[in-house]
Design a protein around this motif. Structure first.
Motif, PDB file in Angstrom:
ATOM      1  N   LEU A 140       0.935  -1.390  -0.264  1.00  0.00           N
ATOM      2  CA  LEU A 140       0.069  -0.314  -0.169  1.00  0.00           C
ATOM      3  C   LEU A 140       1.164   1.086  -0.190  1.00  0.00           C
ATOM      4  O   LEU A 140       2.134   1.301   0.015  1.00  0.00           O
ATOM      5  CB  LEU A 140      -1.585   0.017   1.364  1.00  0.00           C
ATOM      6  N   THR A 141       0.578   2.805  -0.624  1.00  0.00           N
ATOM      7  CA  THR A 141       0.855   3.379  -0.109  1.00  0.00           C
ATOM      8  C   THR A 141       0.961   4.110   0.531  1.00  0.00           C
ATOM      9  O   THR A 141       1.794   4.923   1.717  1.00  0.00           O
ATOM     10  CB  THR A 141       1.081   4.487  -1.840  1.00  0.00           C
ATOM     11  N   THR A 142       0.068   4.247   1.052  1.00  0.00           N
ATOM     12  CA  THR A 142      -0.852   4.979   1.792  1.00  0.00           C
ATOM     13  C   THR A 142      -1.405   4.567   2.813  1.00  0.00           C
ATOM     14  O   THR A 142      -3.031   3.830   2.677  1.00  0.00           O
ATOM     15  CB  THR A 142      -2.102   6.845   2.074  1.00  0.00           C
ATOM     16  N   ILE A 143      -2.092   4.543   4.681  1.00  0.00           N
ATOM     17  CA  ILE A 143      -3.214   3.786   5.460  1.00  0.00           C
ATOM     18  C   ILE A 143      -3.026   5.038   6.048  1.00  0.00           C
ATOM     19  O   ILE A 143      -2.477   6.338   6.376  1.00  0.00           O
ATOM     20  CB  ILE A 143      -2.376   2.912   6.468  1.00  0.00           C
ATOM     21  N   TYR A 144      -4.456   4.969   6.173  1.00  0.00           N
ATOM     22  CA  TYR A 144      -5.198   5.984   6.804  1.00  0.00           C
ATOM     23  C   TYR A 144      -5.702   6.185   7.751  1.00  0.00           C
ATOM     24  O   TYR A 144      -6.481   4.660   7.452  1.00  0.00           O
ATOM     25  CB  TYR A 144      -6.529   7.160   5.865  1.00  0.00           C
ATOM     26  N   ALA A 145      -5.447   6.439   9.235  1.00  0.00           N
ATOM     27  CA  ALA A 145      -5.703   5.813  10.567  1.00  0.00           C
ATOM     28  C   ALA A 145      -6.947   6.608  11.313  1.00  0.00           C
ATOM     29  O   ALA A 145      -6.221   8.381  11.408  1.00  0.00           O
ATOM     30  CB  ALA A 145      -4.384   5.693  11.513  1.00  0.00           C
ATOM     31  N   ILE A 146      -7.557   6.274  11.331  1.00  0.00           N
ATOM     32  CA  ILE A 146      -9.160   7.412  11.766  1.00  0.00           C
ATOM     33  C   ILE A 146      -9.453   6.994  13.126  1.00  0.00           C
ATOM     34  O   ILE A 146      -9.988   5.683  13.657  1.00  0.00           O
ATOM     35  CB  ILE A 146      -9.626   7.005  11.203  1.00  0.00           C
ATOM     36  N   GLU A 169       8.746 -13.442  13.607  1.00  0.00           N
ATOM     37  CA  GLU A 169       8.304 -14.018  12.628  1.00  0.00           C
ATOM     38  C   GLU A 169       8.734 -11.716  11.656  1.00  0.00           C
ATOM     39  O   GLU A 169       7.559 -11.768  12.338  1.00  0.00           O
ATOM     40  CB  GLU A 169       6.863 -14.799  12.223  1.00  0.00           C
ATOM     41  N   GLU A 170       8.877 -12.512  10.302  1.00  0.00           N
ATOM     42  CA  GLU A 170       8.948 -10.720  10.213  1.00  0.00           C
ATOM     43  C   GLU A 170       7.711 -10.116   9.725  1.00  0.00           C
ATOM     44  O   GLU A 170       6.771 -11.036   8.984  1.00  0.00           O
ATOM     45  CB  GLU A 170      10.478 -10.992   9.026  1.00  0.00           C
ATOM     46  N   LEU A 171       7.151  -8.806  10.741  1.00  0.00           N
ATOM     47  CA  LEU A 171       6.125  -8.474   9.240  1.00  0.00           C
ATOM     48  C   LEU A 171       6.726  -6.588   8.976  1.00  0.00           C
ATOM     49  O   LEU A 171       6.419  -5.858   9.450  1.00  0.00           O
ATOM     50  CB  LEU A 171       4.700  -7.678  10.909  1.00  0.00           C
ATOM     51  N   PRO A 172       7.392  -7.218   7.344  1.00  0.00           N
ATOM     52  CA  PRO A 172       8.332  -5.716   6.683  1.00  0.00           C
ATOM     53  C   PRO A 172       7.074  -4.691   6.424  1.00  0.00           C
ATOM     54  O   PRO A 172       5.903  -4.921   6.250  1.00  0.00           O
ATOM     55  CB  PRO A 172       8.549  -6.404   5.733  1.00  0.00           C
ATOM     56  N   SER A 173       7.633  -3.590   6.799  1.00  0.00           N
ATOM     57  CA  SER A 173       6.668  -2.428   7.100  1.00  0.00           C
ATOM     58  C   SER A 173       7.337  -1.811   4.775  1.00  0.00           C
ATOM     59  O   SER A 173       7.844  -1.244   4.801  1.00  0.00           O
ATOM     60  CB  SER A 173       7.265  -1.035   7.333  1.00  0.00           C
ATOM     61  N   ALA A 174       6.278  -1.336   4.631  1.00  0.00           N
ATOM     62  CA  ALA A 174       6.278  -1.469   3.296  1.00  0.00           C
ATOM     63  C   ALA A 174       5.734   0.191   2.489  1.00  0.00           C
ATOM     64  O   ALA A 174       5.349   0.724   1.515  1.00  0.00           O
ATOM     65  CB  ALA A 174       6.200  -2.701   2.021  1.00  0.00           C
ATOM     66  N   ALA A 175       4.587   0.348   3.683  1.00  0.00           N
ATOM     67  CA  ALA A 175       3.985   1.198   3.478  1.00  0.00           C
ATOM     68  C   ALA A 175       4.575   3.168   2.968  1.00  0.00           C
ATOM     69  O   ALA A 175       5.658   2.591   3.704  1.00  0.00           O
ATOM     70  CB  ALA A 175       2.516   2.058   3.474  1.00  0.00           C
ATOM     71  N   ALA A 176       3.849   3.632   2.185  1.00  0.00           N
ATOM     72  CA  ALA A 176       5.234   5.285   1.751  1.00  0.00           C
ATOM     73  C   ALA A 176       4.804   6.051   3.183  1.00  0.00           C
ATOM     74  O   ALA A 176       5.799   6.642   4.157  1.00  0.00           O
ATOM     75  CB  ALA A 176       4.836   5.803   0.554  1.00  0.00           C
ATOM     76  N   GLN A 177       3.152   5.914   3.455  1.00  0.00           N
ATOM     77  CA  GLN A 177       2.924   6.990   4.679  1.00  0.00           C
ATOM     78  C   GLN A 177       2.328   6.350   5.206  1.00  0.00           C
ATOM     79  O   GLN A 177       1.001   5.123   4.839  1.00  0.00           O
ATOM     80  CB  GLN A 177       2.789   7.910   4.021  1.00  0.00           C
ATOM     81  N   CYS A 178       1.919   6.951   6.618  1.00  0.00           N
ATOM     82  CA  CYS A 178       0.406   7.066   7.493  1.00  0.00           C
ATOM     83  C   CYS A 178      -0.529   8.255   7.577  1.00  0.00           C
ATOM     84  O   CYS A 178       0.429   8.511   8.808  1.00  0.00           O
ATOM     85  CB  CYS A 178       1.054   6.002   8.894  1.00  0.00           C
ATOM     86  N   ARG A 179      -1.598   8.565   7.938  1.00  0.00           N
ATOM     87  CA  ARG A 179      -2.176   9.599   8.286  1.00  0.00           C
ATOM     88  C   ARG A 179      -2.843   9.731   9.533  1.00  0.00           C
ATOM     89  O   ARG A 179      -3.764   8.671   8.863  1.00  0.00           O
ATOM     90  CB  ARG A 179      -2.676  10.866   6.518  1.00  0.00           C
TER      91      ARG A 179
END
Length: 401
Positions: free
Chosen positions: A277-283, A329-339
């Motif tokens: 994903l490019t962007t994660i929106y956290a509400i 276990e690895e959980l790679p963080s690949a998103a570009a940003q979290c808003r």
């Protein structure tokens, strides 16, 4: 392995309209979608806008709540009924969900504290030897003395001796705080053998894993209610008063911790056919939980992309919870940003003068082990409610494409 089981479940249950989406949505529950058991009216309207004509989600969606007193299947059923949308259990992340990754504790005898089916929850997560507060109280009837009318009577038939407690798991706030505080202190100060006297010199403290550090949360009452963080504050105070030492945690789970956000991104990515994903929106509705956690994760993502910190080590270098935990276990963080998107229907209430919103609080309702940075408490966006948040996401994504 849990990763493979989760991936298989999401393949069969997630209903995202199209693979390869650029955005994923992370929803808090209390104060955003519900208050207590009552639905916030904007929530159902918001989710209608997130479905296509076949009632599939337009984007990958997860619900990340610091609640921890029920199984995720129960929470998914509740959300499905209230929102009139089919929610899969695999889309629900509770404060304790990352415990399934800490497999080094699964073969230890753990004492569990909280309410609801905590023993069943612990077993579901992989813990094999679980002791509840009720069991401990029954086996040691002389320990719980505060309530005179509730003092247990010694059993006529001696009970089988419990194994030594090797770790403590705090799932959430208990019902009887005095009982849990007393028994937890007893276990910690006897190195897991509460039938004996306190040890004056403990060489090492038993590991404590705690889920949900929220000091307060929003229900139907006009003001926030005590959360598990308040219970933890009482336990920390009692422990320090009796020992002169700070209570140490092996892990602090749930928002705003990094591991919870990394786990949430992993679940979103599985819904997205394993595409990044490019962007994660956290509400969310809580500045010190939802906003701080999302902004801290955004910083962590930037660090990952520049320094390539090993993904199997959760290291909060600045801000957040100062803990380092190895996970199996690895959980790679690949998103570009979290808003971060803050709504005004829960813990956060805007000041009377909307033109002078200030999020740097004179008193930070953060956990003791969190290094507070005011800039991480500033949301990227502030909106009235979750419907306005969804409208904002749709607008931003439309502009991006």
């Amino acid at each position: 392995m849990w990763c493979a089981r989760l991936q298989q479940a999401l393949r069969s249950s997630s209903r995202c309209a199209a693979s390869g989406q650029q955005a994923g949505l992370l929803f808090d529950v209390d104060g955003v979608l519900v208050r207590g058991g009552s639905l916030i009216p904007a929530a159902r309207r918001a989710f209608r806008k997130l479905l296509d004509q076949n009632k599939n989600f337009l984007f990958p969606v997860v619900f990340v709540t610091n609640a921890g007193s029920c199984q995720r299947q129960q929470k998914a059923r509740q959300l499905s009924r209230l929102l009139d949308v089919q929610i899969a259990p695999e889309q629900v992340i509770l404060s304790y969900s990352p415990l399934q990754m800490l497999r080094s504790f699964h073969d230890k005898c753990v004492l569990v504290s909280g309410q609801g089916p905590v023993r069943d929850i612990a077993n579901t997560l992989g813990f094999q030897k679980v002791v509840s507060m009720e069991q401990l109280r029954e086996h040691h009837p002389l320990l719980d003395m505060v309530d005179h009318n509730r003092r247990p009577k010694p059993s006529a038939n001696p009970l089988q001796k419990l194994p030594r407690i090797e770790a403590v798991v705090l799932f959430g706030e208990p019902v009887r705080w005095e009982t849990n505080l007393q028994l937890l202190v007893d276990v910690l100060l006897t190195n897991g053998d509460p039938g004996s006297a306190y040890e004056t010199q403990l060489s090492a403290q038993l590991p404590v894993l705690a889920c949900n550090v929220d000091l307060v949360w929003m229900a139907e009452a006009p003001s926030p209610r005590f959360g598990h963080g308040m219970f933890m504050l009482c336990l920390e105070s009692a422990y320090k008063k009796l020992t002169g030492q700070e209570l140490q945690y092996q892990a602090l789970l749930g928002k705003p911790g990094l591991l919870t956000y990394q786990y949430a991104e992993h679940v979103l990515r599985l819904q997205n056919q394993n595409r990044n994903l490019t962007t994660i929106y956290a509400i969310g509705d809580n500045v010190m939980t939802d906003v701080y956690g999302a902004n801290h994760y955004h910083r962590y993502l930037a660090q990952q992309h520049t320094a390539m910190t090993p993904p199997a080590r959760m290291i909060a270098q600045r801000g957040g919870l100062q803990l380092t935990m190895a996970v199996e276990e690895e959980l790679p963080s690949a998103a570009a940003q979290c808003r971060s998107i803050l709504v005004c229907t829960g813990v956060y209430s805007p000041p009377p003068d909307n033109d002078s919103c200030c999020f740097s609080q004179p008193v930070f309702h953060a956990h003791r082990d969190m290094v507070v940075e005011a800039e991480l408490a500033e949301p990227n966006y502030v909106v009235e409610d979750v419907e306005a948040a969804v409208d904002l996401v749709l607008q931003l994504q439309s502009s991006a494409t």
